[in-house]
Design a protein around this motif. Sequence first.
Motif, mmCIF file in Angstrom:
data_model
loop_
_atom_site.group_PDB
_atom_site.id
_atom_site.type_symbol
_atom_site.label_atom_id
_atom_site.label_comp_id
_atom_site.label_asym_id
_atom_site.label_seq_id
_atom_site.Cartn_x
_atom_site.Cartn_y
_atom_site.Cartn_z
ATOM 1 N N ALA A 1 0.697 -1.187 0.078
ATOM 2 C CA ALA A 1 0.047 -0.075 0.114
ATOM 3 C C ALA A 1 0.867 1.279 -0.090
ATOM 4 C CB ALA A 1 -0.972 0.032 1.294
ATOM 5 N N ALA A 2 0.377 2.252 -0.622
ATOM 6 C CA ALA A 2 1.338 3.580 -0.741
ATOM 7 C C ALA A 2 0.341 4.529 -0.930
ATOM 8 C CB ALA A 2 2.258 3.580 -1.601
ATOM 9 N N ILE A 3 0.575 5.943 -0.625
ATOM 10 C CA ILE A 3 0.016 6.976 -1.255
ATOM 11 C C ILE A 3 0.984 8.045 -1.567
ATOM 12 C CG2 ILE A 3 -0.006 8.172 1.224
ATOM 13 C CD1 ILE A 3 -2.388 9.761 0.459
ATOM 14 N N ASN A 4 0.773 8.590 -2.833
ATOM 15 C CA ASN A 4 1.723 9.282 -3.624
ATOM 16 C C ASN A 4 1.243 10.707 -3.666
ATOM 17 O OD1 ASN A 4 3.933 10.091 -4.956
ATOM 18 N ND2 ASN A 4 3.221 9.149 -7.032
ATOM 19 N N VAL A 5 1.672 11.606 -3.039
ATOM 20 C CA VAL A 5 1.376 12.964 -2.820
ATOM 21 C C VAL A 5 1.792 13.899 -4.095
ATOM 22 C CG1 VAL A 5 1.317 15.171 -1.276
ATOM 23 C CG2 VAL A 5 1.360 12.904 -0.317
ATOM 24 N N LEU B 1 -0.706 4.231 -13.486
ATOM 25 C CA LEU B 1 -0.965 5.295 -12.274
ATOM 26 C C LEU B 1 -1.561 6.381 -13.052
ATOM 27 C CD1 LEU B 1 2.238 5.118 -10.135
ATOM 28 C CD2 LEU B 1 0.131 3.671 -10.094
ATOM 29 N N GLY B 2 -1.257 6.941 -14.177
ATOM 30 C CA GLY B 2 -1.927 8.074 -14.647
ATOM 31 C C GLY B 2 -3.357 7.648 -15.339
ATOM 32 N N GLN B 3 -3.770 6.610 -15.036
ATOM 33 C CA GLN B 3 -5.107 6.124 -15.611
ATOM 34 C C GLN B 3 -6.177 6.174 -14.525
ATOM 35 O OE1 GLN B 3 -5.791 5.766 -18.872
ATOM 36 N NE2 GLN B 3 -3.569 6.257 -18.991
ATOM 37 N N ILE B 4 -5.528 6.445 -13.227
ATOM 38 C CA ILE B 4 -6.510 6.520 -11.922
ATOM 39 C C ILE B 4 -7.511 7.582 -11.922
ATOM 40 C CG2 ILE B 4 -6.699 6.763 -9.431
ATOM 41 C CD1 ILE B 4 -3.802 5.264 -9.296
ATOM 42 N N PRO B 5 -8.770 7.300 -12.179
ATOM 43 C CA PRO B 5 -9.798 8.331 -12.269
ATOM 44 C C PRO B 5 -9.527 9.453 -11.115
ATOM 45 C CG PRO B 5 -10.843 6.546 -11.547
ATOM 46 C CD PRO B 5 -9.510 6.102 -11.773
ATOM 47 N N ILE B 6 -10.202 10.615 -11.155
ATOM 48 C CA ILE B 6 -10.403 11.710 -10.411
ATOM 49 C C ILE B 6 -11.502 11.322 -9.428
ATOM 50 C CG2 ILE B 6 -11.112 14.246 -10.005
ATOM 51 C CD1 ILE B 6 -10.104 14.844 -12.793
ATOM 52 N N GLU B 7 -12.586 10.666 -9.906
ATOM 53 C CA GLU B 7 -13.514 10.139 -8.806
ATOM 54 C C GLU B 7 -13.728 8.509 -9.340
ATOM 55 O OE1 GLU B 7 -17.142 12.096 -9.536
ATOM 56 O OE2 GLU B 7 -16.373 14.022 -8.748
ATOM 57 N N GLY B 8 -14.057 7.954 -8.175
ATOM 58 C CA GLY B 8 -14.161 6.272 -8.543
ATOM 59 C C GLY B 8 -12.804 5.485 -8.193
ATOM 60 N N SER C 1 -2.594 -7.992 -8.973
ATOM 61 C CA SER C 1 -3.820 -7.278 -8.571
ATOM 62 C C SER C 1 -3.257 -5.854 -8.137
ATOM 63 C CB SER C 1 -4.547 -7.906 -7.549
ATOM 64 O OG SER C 1 -3.705 -8.409 -6.470
ATOM 65 N N PHE C 2 -4.286 -4.795 -8.587
ATOM 66 C CA PHE C 2 -4.195 -3.506 -8.315
ATOM 67 C C PHE C 2 -5.490 -2.867 -8.089
ATOM 68 C CE2 PHE C 2 -3.593 0.832 -9.772
ATOM 69 C CZ PHE C 2 -2.611 1.324 -8.895
ATOM 70 N N LEU C 3 -5.377 -1.936 -7.148
ATOM 71 C CA LEU C 3 -6.576 -0.805 -7.031
ATOM 72 C C LEU C 3 -5.930 0.408 -6.502
ATOM 73 C CD1 LEU C 3 -9.458 -0.711 -6.466
ATOM 74 C CD2 LEU C 3 -9.347 -1.375 -3.843
ATOM 75 N N GLY C 4 -6.346 1.525 -7.370
ATOM 76 C CA GLY C 4 -6.000 2.694 -7.111
ATOM 77 C C GLY C 4 -7.167 3.853 -7.297
ATOM 78 N N ALA C 5 -6.973 4.924 -6.228
ATOM 79 C CA ALA C 5 -8.135 5.870 -6.153
ATOM 80 C C ALA C 5 -7.334 7.046 -5.858
ATOM 81 C CB ALA C 5 -9.046 5.421 -4.854
ATOM 82 N N SER C 6 -8.198 8.251 -6.287
ATOM 83 C CA SER C 6 -7.362 9.568 -5.932
ATOM 84 C C SER C 6 -7.876 10.071 -4.726
ATOM 85 C CB SER C 6 -7.992 10.407 -7.132
ATOM 86 O OG SER C 6 -7.279 10.212 -8.212
ATOM 87 N N VAL C 7 -7.174 10.868 -3.916
ATOM 88 C CA VAL C 7 -7.500 11.466 -2.630
ATOM 89 C C VAL C 7 -7.350 13.138 -2.976
ATOM 90 C CG1 VAL C 7 -6.402 12.144 -0.349
ATOM 91 C CG2 VAL C 7 -6.252 9.880 -1.279
ATOM 92 N N ARG C 8 -8.639 13.562 -2.769
ATOM 93 C CA ARG C 8 -8.896 15.012 -3.228
ATOM 94 C C ARG C 8 -8.908 15.875 -2.020
ATOM 95 N NH1 ARG C 8 -13.489 15.765 -7.122
ATOM 96 N NH2 ARG C 8 -14.498 14.357 -5.696
ATOM 97 N N GLY D 1 -3.336 13.278 -3.956
ATOM 98 C CA GLY D 1 -2.335 12.266 -4.138
ATOM 99 C C GLY D 1 -3.184 11.129 -4.521
ATOM 100 N N GLN D 2 -2.315 10.253 -4.654
ATOM 101 C CA GLN D 2 -3.189 9.004 -5.072
ATOM 102 C C GLN D 2 -2.902 7.624 -4.277
ATOM 103 O OE1 GLN D 2 -1.420 8.459 -9.023
ATOM 104 N NE2 GLN D 2 -3.362 9.660 -9.949
ATOM 105 N N LEU D 3 -3.768 6.940 -4.124
ATOM 106 C CA LEU D 3 -3.730 5.590 -2.985
ATOM 107 C C LEU D 3 -3.365 4.265 -4.049
ATOM 108 C CD1 LEU D 3 -3.985 4.053 -0.393
ATOM 109 C CD2 LEU D 3 -6.230 3.789 -1.039
#
Length: 572
Positions: free
Chosen positions: A63-67, A100-107, A132-139, A146-148
Amino acid sequence: MVGTPFARGVLSEVHSEEVVDLTGDGVADLLDAILSVAAQLDLPSVLNRFVQVSAELTGARYAAINVLDPTGTSTTFVYAGVPTAVARMLGTAPHALGVLGQIPIEGALRLDDLTHHPAFRGFPKDHPPMGSFLGASVRTGERIYGQLYLSEKEGGFTDGDESTVISLAAAAGVAVANAQLYAESSRREHWLRAGQDITTMLLEGIDEEEALEHIAATAREVAHADTAALALPGLGGRLLIELVDGHDADKLMGTVMPEGGRAWTVMTEGKGLLTPSLSQSRSVKVPAMRAFGSAMYAPMQTSGRGVGVLILLRRIGEPPFEDGDLATAESFASQAALAYVLAEARHAQDVAALLDERERIARDLHDLAIQQLFATGMQLETVKRRAARGVDPSELLSIVDDALDNVDSSVRQIREIVYALRDPDAATGLVERLRREASLARTGLGFAPSVILSLDGSGLSDDPFEEDRFDDRVGQQLTDDVVAVVREGLANAARHAHASSVTVRISVNGTGPLGRVLVEVQDDGTGLPERRDRRSGTGNLASRARQHGGSFTLGASPDGRGTLLTWQAPLA
């Protein structure tokens, strides 16, 4: 974490914290996790906790968050699950490119195997394998903070995991915003306190060069900058960097700022300026400036007058300054400029007062001593002429006696003038001088200190007769020391205590050598620091006490709040 070009983000491994106690009830576990993240006010703790609970709730191995900054570049990368040795080999954090650039703004972006995604660009060397991968944006508001990233869950991520991550990301956005507000408030308080310290130092009469050095050093510390520089107007209308504190100080010192450049623009327009990176800017004309990344220019301006420009610099790769940093830096620079101008005005006033004093001394010498000496000279000339004519000497004795009396009178007048020059407060009583000190201390403290005077156990009234008795009892020999003790005590309270009240108590009891004068200065501030590097002022007070056979102490107040200064000496 996935195969993408890497940036200069600061890598930070998740610290071990209390784990979320999973109950098996998805809703309850999610609420507990959200509360766990929201309970943090320190930004690193928020990020730490967010990464940890995201991994625990979803069962992800990594797990990681990228600011990210506004350009999409990583500024902070907090991770969990990746071995420390592997993270060090990877070295830096990823850009928000590729998968990582494909992670949506929402969802969220959920993949059974990220290596099969069309945007996958491969893993960097030494990167652990991930499927396996799951990514989401933190707004925070409308901005992507950032991105989770979550990866490597046995059996793959589910719809429930996706809903959990989206909810956690929303909660983390609120927690991050709160933490940022808290940090900004703390920074603003630090800036204001630093500005007050600068004002106090300047109004206390500190040397202007030392004051400028303190302004630069304080600004660098509060802004978490690597370098602070002051560009000041010089000869020929040039703008020069005349003082530098921090990294590459020797390279920046004496640099002439080009006309039309950032510093000149800030100086003339009176408005601060932020630059994301000097090293990447094409308009930077000063070679030494290209060694830095983010820069902040704050005008030192008051009442339309430009005193100079405060320049704060961070090294390449460090997080950039933000708008909130600039606002507080501008306020600090304006306050420092106002204090500096007031100090200049006070210096000019002191010079004018000195010139007036010289003129007064010249008048007194001319009108009193010199005129009297001139008259005495004429008397002696008369004696000389009469003696030449053979006048009986007994007739000349009265003239000589008058002349000698005039000489004695002239000597006394000259002595009085010289004594008044050495001690301008000699004719002012102790009570009046103490009132003056309390009035002067109001500016540094931000409020008027309380002054309590007592004579033989009774409070002193406004009766001039009682004030004269108080002054006479202390005597001229002790008066200067008492004033010096009060002045030092009030200055220390203004500079270090951060108090809301200060009380000065002066008690005079008895007469002669058996009597004593007691001076106490008490505040309700932060108390004495554990370590004191400078003791010159308090050392002088101890020396003054020893000269009179008295004592001096500095310690905590009896009620446990603040500091109590105690100085006492026998009356003359």
